[in-house]
Design a protein around this motif. Structure first.
Motif, PDB file in Angstrom:
ATOM      1  N   LEU A 211      -2.729  -0.922   3.521  1.00 44.51           N
ATOM      2  CA  LEU A 211      -1.316  -1.265   3.431  1.00 44.51           C
ATOM      3  C   LEU A 211      -0.790  -1.030   2.012  1.00 44.51           C
ATOM      4  N   ALA A 212      -1.601  -1.372   1.010  1.00 45.76           N
ATOM      5  CA  ALA A 212      -1.188  -1.169  -0.380  1.00 45.76           C
ATOM      6  C   ALA A 212      -1.002   0.319  -0.673  1.00 45.76           C
ATOM      7  N   ARG A 213      -1.863   1.147  -0.151  1.00 47.00           N
ATOM      8  CA  ARG A 213      -1.726   2.601  -0.348  1.00 47.00           C
ATOM      9  C   ARG A 213      -0.413   3.110   0.274  1.00 47.00           C
ATOM     10  N   LEU A 214      -0.133   2.575   1.463  1.00 45.26           N
ATOM     11  CA  LEU A 214       1.094   2.996   2.133  1.00 45.26           C
ATOM     12  C   LEU A 214       2.318   2.555   1.349  1.00 45.26           C
ATOM     13  N   SER A 222       2.975  -0.403  -7.558  1.00 47.52           N
ATOM     14  CA  SER A 222       2.396   0.555  -8.490  1.00 47.52           C
ATOM     15  C   SER A 222       0.949   0.872  -8.118  1.00 47.52           C
ATOM     16  N   GLY A 223       0.383   1.863  -8.802  1.00 43.70           N
ATOM     17  CA  GLY A 223      -1.020   2.223  -8.585  1.00 43.70           C
ATOM     18  C   GLY A 223      -1.966   1.125  -9.002  1.00 43.70           C
ATOM     19  N   LEU A 224      -1.549   0.269  -9.991  1.00 43.94           N
ATOM     20  CA  LEU A 224      -2.396  -0.836 -10.421  1.00 43.94           C
ATOM     21  C   LEU A 224      -2.669  -1.800  -9.276  1.00 43.94           C
ATOM     22  N   GLN A 225      -1.674  -2.079  -8.481  1.00 42.72           N
ATOM     23  CA  GLN A 225      -1.849  -3.008  -7.366  1.00 42.72           C
ATOM     24  C   GLN A 225      -2.750  -2.418  -6.284  1.00 42.72           C
ATOM     25  N   VAL A 226      -2.687  -1.097  -6.124  1.00 45.07           N
ATOM     26  CA  VAL A 226      -3.596  -0.444  -5.169  1.00 45.07           C
ATOM     27  C   VAL A 226      -5.039  -0.603  -5.637  1.00 45.07           C
ATOM     28  N   ARG A 227      -5.241  -0.402  -6.955  1.00 49.34           N
ATOM     29  CA  ARG A 227      -6.587  -0.564  -7.490  1.00 49.34           C
ATOM     30  C   ARG A 227      -7.081  -1.999  -7.343  1.00 49.34           C
ATOM     31  N   GLN A 228      -6.178  -2.938  -7.520  1.00 47.11           N
ATOM     32  CA  GLN A 228      -6.557  -4.338  -7.333  1.00 47.11           C
ATOM     33  C   GLN A 228      -6.995  -4.607  -5.895  1.00 47.11           C
ATOM     34  N   ALA A 229      -6.276  -4.038  -4.953  1.00 46.71           N
ATOM     35  CA  ALA A 229      -6.649  -4.200  -3.544  1.00 46.71           C
ATOM     36  C   ALA A 229      -7.994  -3.536  -3.264  1.00 46.71           C
TER      37      ALA A 229
END
Length: 503
Positions: A211-214, A222-229
């Protein structure tokens, strides 16, 4: 040895032998101190808040009345029938019982029967008229060492104590096996549940990562939140290999106790465990410290060892005194087999012997001193065993009390963590808070759920340890010897094992 051969009429000889034997036995006494249990100043109560009632002692209940889980009862019954180490201890008990018979045999006369036939011819060199000769003999024999000083009676007392000690050792092995099976079973269930919690968490975090990637593709985060997920997903995933290894390891440990290479183990789901009425009695109490002396097999075994060495002191003391033996025979001797029962060929003899120590370079005194010191060592070992047993029960009671408090607190933490996660999820979806708050809430819930499973396991293990520490699960002597056969006969039907397996 001084020997005197007596030549009297058969009837008179029998009267004398019986009279002397009975007189010596009736007037004889067993050397050495008679056993008395050492005085122990045990506390009247254990240092615990648990209910202590000598009339409602959980240690006196049968193991099936304590372990109420039907699946666990099947496993325990199977282990009692198939465990290899337990069978070895049971074999030693059977051998110890036979040794008692061997030792007791020395208290009675030994009767025998000798029969012989010989055909010979004289030497032509030493005899001018060599001739063939026949000789046939048939006689009964008796030999008896009179137990004047009680040496054989003390040996019998010591061997019987060894037998009871072997029985207590088997009971200790039974208690240990039952508690080990129960412990490995609930540890295995705990690992399976934590593995399932981790699997569910991995699936949830994988969805959140996707979901974060989407959302990043749509420019929402941001990409930081995707990495966190991604980190949260991998953090949950990395727990699976270790848990998978542990669950296989616990299953293998359980199969070793069950004595089989491939025993089918069926895991219960958390819902099934909750649906089950109860795993242990709803309420129970422990006994008082003085009951340990008759309940715990290790304490009883230590006392039997003390009884045995105390008897050996008496045996060592008898070595200072002379021993008396009687040997006799009655039979016939003839040169013609057809007249073997002819009264003219009757022969008999009766020998009385006395053997007394004169000089042995201090060996007998040294053996007596060794026996006395071994008795002292056994007394110290007995006191030490009682002391350790008392504090083992104390520790088990305190551990059980602590586990009750811990499980209540942990359950409240899980409830609070679930609510925290629910609110954090709503705030994140409504854009009120960041993903960091949601991930923190999820981590807290994941950790709390894993810890709750372990705390529940610890509470079950504390129950098992408490039951074991007070000597719960002791079998009778006949149950100890018959449990293998009984369980083996019912092994084909697991349901019947629950109903008829030895308790």
């Amino acid at each position: 040895m001084y020997k005197a051969q007596i030549q009297l009429s058969t009837h008179r000889l029998t009267q004398i032998a019986v009279s002397v034997g009975l007189s010596l036995l009736l007037t004889s006494c067993a050397m050495g101190p008679d056993y008395q249990r050492p005085a122990l100043e045990l506390p009247t109560q254990f240092d615990s808040e648990l209910v202590q009632d000598s009339n409602n002692n959980v240690g006196l209940s049968k193991w099936k009345a304590f372990y109420l889980d039907p699946n666990l009862q099947v496993l325990i019954s199977h282990a009692l029938a198939q465990n290899l180490d337990l069978e070895a201890v049971r074999s030693r008990l059977i051998a110890a019982r036979s040794k008692v018979t061997v030792t007791d045999a020395a208290l009675y006369p030994v009767l025998g029967l000798d029969a012989g036939a010989e055909r010979s011819i004289d030497s032509g060199i030493t005899s001018s008229n060599p001739d063939h000769g026949n000789e046939f003999t048939l006689e009964g024999t008796v030999s008896w060492e009179l137990d004047i000083w009680g040496a054989n009676r003390r040996r019998s007392e010591a061997e019987y104590a060894h037998f009871l000690s072997a029985q207590d050792a088997l009971n200790l092995a039974v208690i240990s096996l039952i508690s080990d099976v129960a412990s490995r079973y609930y540890e295995w269930i705990d690992i399976e549940q934590r593995y399932q919690i981790s699997l569910n968490t991995v699936e949830l975090r994988q969805k959140e990562r996707d979901l974060a990637r989407l959302r990043k593709q749509n420019g929402v985060i941001s990409g930081l939140q995707v990495r966190q997920a991604e980190v949260e997903y991998q953090s949950a995933k990395v727990t699976l290999p270790d848990l998978d290894f542990e669950r296989q390891e616990k299953a293998n440990q359980l199969k070793i106790l069950l004595g089989e290479f491939d025993y089918p183990l069926e895991i219960k789901t958390e819902a099934e465990l909750k649906a089950q009425s109860q795993l242990f009695p709803n309420s129970f109490s422990v006994g008082i410290p003085s009951q340990m002396l008759s309940q715990r097999p290790d304490v009883k075994a230590a006392e039997q060892a003390l009884i045995a060495v105390n008897a050996n002191v008496g045996v060592a003391k008898t070595a200072f005194f002379p021993s008396f033996t009687i040997k006799g025979s009655y039979g016939t001797e003839t040169d013609d087999l057809s007249s073997i029962f002819d009264s003219q060929g009757v022969t008999w003899s009766l020998l009385g012997g006395i053997t007394a120590p004169i000089f042995n370079a201090g060996s007998i005194s040294a053996q007596y001193q060794i026996a006395q010191q071994e008795s002292k060592q056994a007394q110290l070992s007995y006191r030490s065993t009682v002391l350790r047993a008392y504090f083992e029960v104390n520790n088990a009671m305190n551990s059980f009390r602590r586990s009750e408090l811990a499980i209540d607190a942990q359950q409240e933490l899980v409830v609070a963590s679930k609510e925290y996660t629910r609110l954090a999820t709503l705030r994140y979806r409504n854009g009120v808070s960041s993903s960091l708050d949601l991930m923190d809430a999820q981590r807290s819930l994941f950790s709390a759920q894993l810890t709750l499973s372990q705390v529940k396991r610890d509470r079950l293990l504390s129950m098992i340890t408490l039951y074991r520490s007070v000597g719960g699960g002791v079998l009778t002597q006949q149950e100890l010897l018959d449990v293998h056969q009984t369980s083996a006969e019912t092994q084909a039907s697991p349901a019947s094992m629950i109903e008829t397996g030895s308790e």
